[in-house]
Design a protein around this motif. Sequence first.
Motif: not given
Length: 102
Positions: A1-2, A62-65, A68-69, A72, A81-82, A85
């Motif tokens: 996560m970023f 919060l983003i995930t790439q 994992s993207a 959900t 790709d992004t 979340i």
Amino acid sequence: MFLAKVIGSLVSTQKVDTLRGHKLLMVEPYRLDSTNRTDLVSAGRTFVAVDTLGVGQGDMVLITQGSSARLTPETKNLPIDTVVIGIVDRVVVEQNTVFDQQ
């Protein structure tokens, strides 16, 4: 996560059917400033992310790439790709608040 800041939106009238109805955002990842550890600074890149939460421009998220993207319920089997979340309310590092949405 970023951590990332929403800096804009993207409109695409021609896209694959599975992306129709999904809001696309421009997000800019942030990182902890390594010199003082009291500020967040831009990581110097941008991404297109699918918005699953209804966030707005200027929100810290919060983003995930990567794969994992697509994990959900809202993004399963989408060619993305992004994804956004979460919406960030506060970031505390070593007992210092480095971000507060207030």
